[in-house]
Write a protein that holds these residues in place. Sequence first.
Motif, PDB file in Angstrom:
ATOM      1  N   ILE A  37       4.273  54.435 -26.056  1.00 44.73           N
ATOM      2  CA  ILE A  37       4.572  52.996 -25.968  1.00 44.73           C
ATOM      3  C   ILE A  37       3.309  52.257 -25.516  1.00 44.73           C
ATOM      4  O   ILE A  37       2.929  51.228 -26.083  1.00 44.73           O
ATOM      5  N   ASN A  40       0.619  51.898 -28.176  1.00 44.84           N
ATOM      6  CA  ASN A  40       0.985  50.987 -29.280  1.00 44.84           C
ATOM      7  C   ASN A  40       1.438  49.617 -28.777  1.00 44.84           C
ATOM      8  O   ASN A  40       2.088  48.874 -29.513  1.00 44.84           O
ATOM      9  N   TRP A  98       8.585  54.324 -29.183  1.00 40.41           N
ATOM     10  CA  TRP A  98       7.565  54.786 -30.118  1.00 40.41           C
ATOM     11  C   TRP A  98       7.515  56.293 -30.007  1.00 40.41           C
ATOM     12  O   TRP A  98       7.314  56.827 -28.925  1.00 40.41           O
ATOM     13  N   SER A 105       9.660  54.209 -35.407  1.00 42.71           N
ATOM     14  CA  SER A 105       9.583  53.488 -34.123  1.00 42.71           C
ATOM     15  C   SER A 105      10.655  52.401 -34.114  1.00 42.71           C
ATOM     16  O   SER A 105      11.244  52.074 -35.161  1.00 42.71           O
TER      17      SER A 105
END
Length: 309
Positions: A37, A40, A98, A105
């Motif tokens: 997480i 991204n 994610w 995702s």
Amino acid sequence: MSEDNELSYSAAIQEASTSISRFPLIPVKGIPLMSLIAINFDAISAFCPDSSDLLIATYPKAGTTWTQEIVDLLLHNGDAVACRRAPTLLRSPFLEIWSPPRIPSGLELLNKMAPPRIIKTHLPIQLVPTGFWENKCKTIYVARNAKDNMVSYYHFDRMNLTQPEPGPWEGYIHKFMRGELSWGSWYDHVKGYWEEREKRNILYIFYEDMKENPRREVERIMRYLDLSLSDDVIGRIVELTSFKAMKENPMANYTFIPKNVFDQSISDFMRKGEVGDWKNHFTLEQSAEFDEDYEKQMKQVNIPFRTEI
Ligand code: PPS
């Protein structure tokens, strides 16, 4: 969402099993998040919802799935069959989740759905993509008393093999108090949404109120969504979202997530669903230490939490 999508989601997790592990936490603006997480996070922040999308925000284990099910049933006029069209995660995607390659995702799932969507997040308010506020999306925040919330999180961390090892209970309490668990401090989370609830039109509800009088809370959510359903339909929704009904519902109980991710032989996702289970976990000394710290962390606000009903 078709059965194929559901099977392919589940199969993708199984296939990716070698890349699934207890992911370390990486701070994003001071909030510890699962590494995938965190890495991204720019893409997650850039997500722009439609103004018709609804956000369900919670600290983990506060009653998210329960509220997702209530909302889905409200939007489908209590149609149980329609709400069994897919597991919760596919009906109501988890914004920031994610996973390793090949497992979609949260953003991929959302981008394949047409608004209005029911979107789940555990992000603290300051990390929620700004598009939700710019587009004035409705937001339901569900809060649960700290002690039961922590007990539930502890058992979840034992069985969710993508979360950091919880370690022994004794040490877990201190990690919780210091805000070191995934998604950070419970105290800051509940306070953050509380302080903004009026300005941002957030419906702030409590797990304990839902347990005490589920019908009253279902009606509260219904009104917030500008819906008006018959008494019969509301009654049906209350029954379909009881703990027992949801524990037995394969589209709500997370049994579709393979054992290499959620090992429900360690602890069920639908574990107990009670208020006051903390009393079976805290010693008297632990409870006193926790309460003393709680007073300090919560002194600026008066959020009406109840540890028993
Ligand atoms: S998650 O993983 O953050 O989305 O988990 P979340 O859904 O927020 O919380 C899971 C806890 O909620 C309980 N639960 C319920 N309680 C009462 N009634 C219903 N219908 C219901 N559905 C889920 C679930 O059992 C977890 O709490 P514990 O205390 O662990 O049993």
